[in-house]
Design an enzyme around this catalytic site. Structure first.
Site, PDB file in Angstrom:
ATOM      1  N   GLU A   3      35.758  -2.856   2.580  1.00  0.00           N
ATOM      2  CA  GLU A   3      34.883  -4.044   2.561  1.00  0.00           C
ATOM      3  C   GLU A   3      33.456  -3.666   2.932  1.00  0.00           C
ATOM      4  OE1 GLU A   3      35.420  -7.041   1.477  1.00  0.00           O
ATOM      5  OE2 GLU A   3      37.597  -7.204   1.367  1.00  0.00           O
ATOM      6  N   ASN A  46      33.083 -11.574  -3.417  1.00  0.00           N
ATOM      7  CA  ASN A  46      34.365 -11.279  -4.059  1.00  0.00           C
ATOM      8  C   ASN A  46      34.274 -10.135  -5.060  1.00  0.00           C
ATOM      9  OD1 ASN A  46      36.067 -13.169  -2.783  1.00  0.00           O
ATOM     10  ND2 ASN A  46      35.063 -14.785  -3.940  1.00  0.00           N
ATOM     11  N   ARG A  60      28.078 -17.340  -2.571  1.00  0.00           N
ATOM     12  CA  ARG A  60      29.059 -16.635  -1.741  1.00  0.00           C
ATOM     13  C   ARG A  60      30.091 -15.890  -2.577  1.00  0.00           C
ATOM     14  NH1 ARG A  60      31.736 -19.208   3.775  1.00  0.00           N
ATOM     15  NH2 ARG A  60      33.167 -17.507   4.198  1.00  0.00           N
ATOM     16  N   ARG A 115      41.689 -32.550  15.959  1.00  0.00           N
ATOM     17  CA  ARG A 115      40.623 -32.551  14.936  1.00  0.00           C
ATOM     18  C   ARG A 115      39.538 -31.519  15.245  1.00  0.00           C
ATOM     19  NH1 ARG A 115      41.476 -38.020  15.686  1.00  0.00           N
ATOM     20  NH2 ARG A 115      42.724 -38.928  14.010  1.00  0.00           N
ATOM     21  N   LYS A 175      27.028 -10.259   5.303  1.00  0.00           N
ATOM     22  CA  LYS A 175      27.934 -11.382   5.049  1.00  0.00           C
ATOM     23  C   LYS A 175      27.340 -12.668   5.615  1.00  0.00           C
ATOM     24  CE  LYS A 175      32.451 -13.391   5.195  1.00  0.00           C
ATOM     25  NZ  LYS A 175      33.882 -13.327   5.384  1.00  0.00           N
ATOM     26  N   HIS A 182      42.888  -8.918  -6.139  1.00  0.00           N
ATOM     27  CA  HIS A 182      43.900  -9.942  -5.851  1.00  0.00           C
ATOM     28  C   HIS A 182      45.059  -9.855  -6.831  1.00  0.00           C
ATOM     29  CE1 HIS A 182      40.845 -12.675  -3.577  1.00  0.00           C
ATOM     30  NE2 HIS A 182      41.503 -11.886  -2.754  1.00  0.00           N
ATOM     31  N   GLU A 207      31.210 -21.957  -0.124  1.00  0.00           N
ATOM     32  CA  GLU A 207      31.590 -21.117  -1.270  1.00  0.00           C
ATOM     33  C   GLU A 207      31.513 -21.847  -2.599  1.00  0.00           C
ATOM     34  OE1 GLU A 207      35.586 -19.423  -1.225  1.00  0.00           O
ATOM     35  OE2 GLU A 207      34.730 -17.451  -1.457  1.00  0.00           O
ATOM     36  N   LYS A 229      36.081 -19.128   7.217  1.00  0.00           N
ATOM     37  CA  LYS A 229      37.250 -19.493   6.408  1.00  0.00           C
ATOM     38  C   LYS A 229      38.504 -19.244   7.241  1.00  0.00           C
ATOM     39  CE  LYS A 229      36.326 -17.405   2.254  1.00  0.00           C
ATOM     40  NZ  LYS A 229      36.751 -17.089   0.885  1.00  0.00           N
ATOM     41  N   HIS A 235      37.299  -8.244  -6.099  1.00  0.00           N
ATOM     42  CA  HIS A 235      38.457  -9.002  -5.641  1.00  0.00           C
ATOM     43  C   HIS A 235      39.274  -9.621  -6.777  1.00  0.00           C
ATOM     44  CE1 HIS A 235      36.625  -8.372  -1.776  1.00  0.00           C
ATOM     45  NE2 HIS A 235      37.531  -9.098  -1.147  1.00  0.00           N
ATOM     46  N   HIS A 259      44.825  -4.861   1.597  1.00  0.00           N
ATOM     47  CA  HIS A 259      43.808  -5.610   0.873  1.00  0.00           C
ATOM     48  C   HIS A 259      42.619  -4.721   0.448  1.00  0.00           C
ATOM     49  CE1 HIS A 259      41.298  -8.975  -0.231  1.00  0.00           C
ATOM     50  NE2 HIS A 259      40.384  -8.616   0.655  1.00  0.00           N
TER      51      HIS A 259
END
Ligand SMILES: NC(=O)c1ccc[n+]([C@@H]2O[C@H](COP(=O)([O-])OP(=O)(O)OC[C@H]3O[C@@H](n4cnc5c(N)ncnc54)[C@H](O)[C@@H]3O)[C@@H](O)[C@H]2O)c1
Length: 363
Positions: free
Chosen positions: A186, A246, A242, A122, A228, A253, A238, A144, A249, A266
């Site tokens: 980025e 993106n 946040r 955990r 960031k 994506h 998010e 993330k 993106h 990416h």
């Protein structure tokens, strides 16, 4: 090594060390943070061959007990069965709650090792040692962590903040140019959406950045991380602000998914997406055409792609409809009214998006 940047994420806080030569000093720095005991290093064969011995020597000199697990190189291995290998190694070396999982590699290793750390017992402590530019400015901070499912990227994941991040820009010297540029995209994004000084530096000092001069690298990495970190602190899970990270993106994506994740890196897809976002901002009357030109100029300076290579605009639209940023069936776009600013628009007309995609080369 100088004092680290403090990254805050809600109630949690951790140090980000950024300096050349950090790998060898990792052991003593982690000791200074009060960490000790067992470390499970997760890496891949390429990064391991280059950097594991240097890292391991430093860790062992600081009395850490090191075990290593190696995951094959590539995005396609960021998946559940590889995670099992990490859990098996953790069991075999009897990792405990206050032991460390240390991710040595790019975003793939960071995300996978991070998810293992979040879930084993955990949650055990996680140290990120990012070795790509993208990982140093993006994936290693913000908490993330995830693995992919065959139905989509990053579908199985968690929010789990690291205990420390150690970024050594010297590791970028072995990165191939394409990987370096994907990270730059980025950083360019941060300049375009929120840090005018970074944007100016990227424009004025492009020669130093492209030659990877260490002072220039330290400056752009530090600024991108600080930006960031500030956004993440305001919105750890998010659910609001946040989303501006993106920028570029939504189209990015869609481009990645439509080409089965094996055509674009990416950052390349995000670069094209940022041109799309600028054009859409102009088309909707939110920004002037200078925004598009400034975006094209900067991406061009770093030889990043800015056009869509003959993909179906309708298919890209379908991909966008599946994007995680879709809310109540409506396409939500992060747009820009001007350099350094963003706004989120929730009801962008599909015809406007189609027109922008076609103006960029989609058919
Ligand atoms: N968690 C987040 O917030 C977040 C954010 C952005 C991206 N990501 C994830 O990050 C991943 C992409 O990360 P990436 O671009 O770092 O790709 P990557 O981890 O696949 O690394 C790219 C390539 O560079 C190699 N490499 C790594 N460090 C090297 C070095 N110092 N020298 C030579 N080669 C080196 C790797 O072995 C790999 O072949 C994706 O899975 C993406 O989903 C996560």
């Amino acid at each position: 090594m100088g004092s680290p940047m403090r990254i805050k994420a809600g109630s949690e806080e951790y140090p980000l060390y950024l300096a050349p030569g950090l790998l060898a000093a990792a052991g003593s720095l982690l000791r200074e943070q009060g960490l000790a005991g067992k470390v499970l290093v997760v890496t891949n064969p390429k990064v391991g061959a280059l950097y594991l011995s240097r890292l391991q020597a430093g860790l062992e000199a600081a009395d850490f007990i090191v075990t290593t697990v190696t995951i094959p190189d590539g995005e396609s291995y960021k998946r559940l069965d590889q995670l099992t290998k990490v859990y098996d190694a953790a069991v075999a070396c009897r990792l405990e709650r206050d032991s460390l999982v240390l991710a040595l590699g790019g975003g793939v290793i960071g995300d996978l090792a991070g998810f293992a750390a979040a879930t084993y017992l955990r949650g055990v402590k996680l140290v990120q040692v990012p070795t790509t530019l993208l990982a140093q400015v993006d994936s290693s901070i913000g908490g993330k962590v995830a693995v992919n499912h065959r139905a989509g990227k990053n579908l199985i994941g968690a929010f789990y903040q690291p205990t420390a991040v150690l970024s050594d820009p010297e590791t970028l010297g072995t990165l191939d140019q394409r990987e370096f540029k994907t990270g730059l995209a980025e950083i360019i994004k941060v300049g375009l959406i929120g840090d005018r000084e970074l944007d100016a530096f990227l424009r004025q000092e492009s020669a130093a950045v492209k030659q990877q001069q260490i002072g220039a690298l330290l400056n752009i990495i530090r600024r991108a991380c600080a930006f960031k970190a500030r956004i993440v602190d305001e919105d750890v899970r998010e659910s609001g602000q946040r989303v501006i990270l993106n920028y570029g993106h939504t189209i990015g994506h869609a481009l990645e998914a439509e080409t089965d994740y094996d055509h674009f890196r990416h950052g390349e897809a995000v670069a094209i997406g940022m041109v799309g976002a600028a054009k859409l901002s102009v088309a909707l009357g939110l920004a002037t055409p200078e925004l598009t030109q400034a975006t094209l100029d900067l991406l061009g300076e770093y030889e990043l792609p800015t056009a869509i290579p003959g993909l179906s605009a309708k298919k890209l639209m379908t991909r966008m409809a599946w994007d995680k940023k879709v809310k109540d069936g409506k396409l939500r776009f992060v747009l820009s009214p001007d350099l350094g600013k963003t706004l989120v628009k929730g009801d962008v007309p599909p015809e406007a998006i189609l027109a922008v995609l076609r103006s960029m080369g989609a058919v």
